[in-house]
Design an enzyme around this catalytic site. Sequence first.
Site, PDB file in Angstrom:
ATOM      1  N   HIS A  90      -9.301  -2.113  -1.234  1.00  0.00           N
ATOM      2  CA  HIS A  90      -8.638  -3.136  -0.406  1.00  0.00           C
ATOM      3  C   HIS A  90      -9.337  -3.261   0.951  1.00  0.00           C
ATOM      4  CE1 HIS A  90      -4.989  -5.390   0.990  1.00  0.00           C
ATOM      5  NE2 HIS A  90      -5.444  -4.965   2.165  1.00  0.00           N
ATOM      6  N   GLU A  91      -9.535  -2.122   1.627  1.00  0.00           N
ATOM      7  CA  GLU A  91     -10.141  -2.159   2.958  1.00  0.00           C
ATOM      8  C   GLU A  91     -11.618  -2.521   2.887  1.00  0.00           C
ATOM      9  OE1 GLU A  91      -8.294  -2.135   5.446  1.00  0.00           O
ATOM     10  OE2 GLU A  91      -6.456  -1.401   4.510  1.00  0.00           O
ATOM     11  N   HIS A 132     -12.042  -6.274   2.569  1.00  0.00           N
ATOM     12  CA  HIS A 132     -11.924  -6.963   3.858  1.00  0.00           C
ATOM     13  C   HIS A 132     -13.250  -6.898   4.615  1.00  0.00           C
ATOM     14  CE1 HIS A 132      -7.739  -7.977   3.789  1.00  0.00           C
ATOM     15  NE2 HIS A 132      -7.290  -6.730   3.846  1.00  0.00           N
TER      16      HIS A 132
END
Length: 218
Positions: free
Chosen positions: A22-23, A26
Amino acid sequence: MEDLIQTIAVYALPVLFAITLHEAAHAYAARYLGDSTAYMQGRMSLNPIRHIDPFGTIIIPILLYVGTSGNFLFGYAKPVPVDYGNLRKPKRDMAWVALAGPASNFFMAFLWLVFAIILSVAGIGEEFFMRMAQAGILTNLVMFAFNLFPIPPLDGGRVLTSLLPNKYAYRFAQIEPYGFFIVMALVLFKVLYFWMVPVMTAAHSLLQLIATPLKFLL
């Protein structure tokens, strides 16, 4: 204590993978669209250590799990730094950077579903692996739905800010310093339930639909 250890063993890898991808998503999206802040700080990485917040990722979830007998669980990773002014089209690209995180969780939920299908077809009866696959699907669907909730600083809030006309986007963005407390209040009063369940159900149905050809092939 035994139940806690079993739960940690089942959820450890799914949660670490979900947070890490997820990170990193980004960070990758931000660099692709013009901002290298996260990349320069080493956050465009699949190394979980670079994204784990010791307090928010480990201590808080364990304390909440023990304190609520597993009825309430919450945690967070270190947020990826993004300088939206460096993006090629800041207002538009803000949405794409935000969507990259939930999109990665949807993709990972699909991979865990594929893993579960393969286990079933192969006749592997090891309960631990099947529980881990189910935990992977659930964890990523929860992160997908939760992060899409339209309150900044959650990803859904940034997407909504990007879509609103400039005048309203500016006013809406001013909620961000209070967004965490608003979301926590909605969680504690179980209001967020009315968002999470429909979004997770719809996402799960879509996953099943996408996986249908694989089920026929196997």
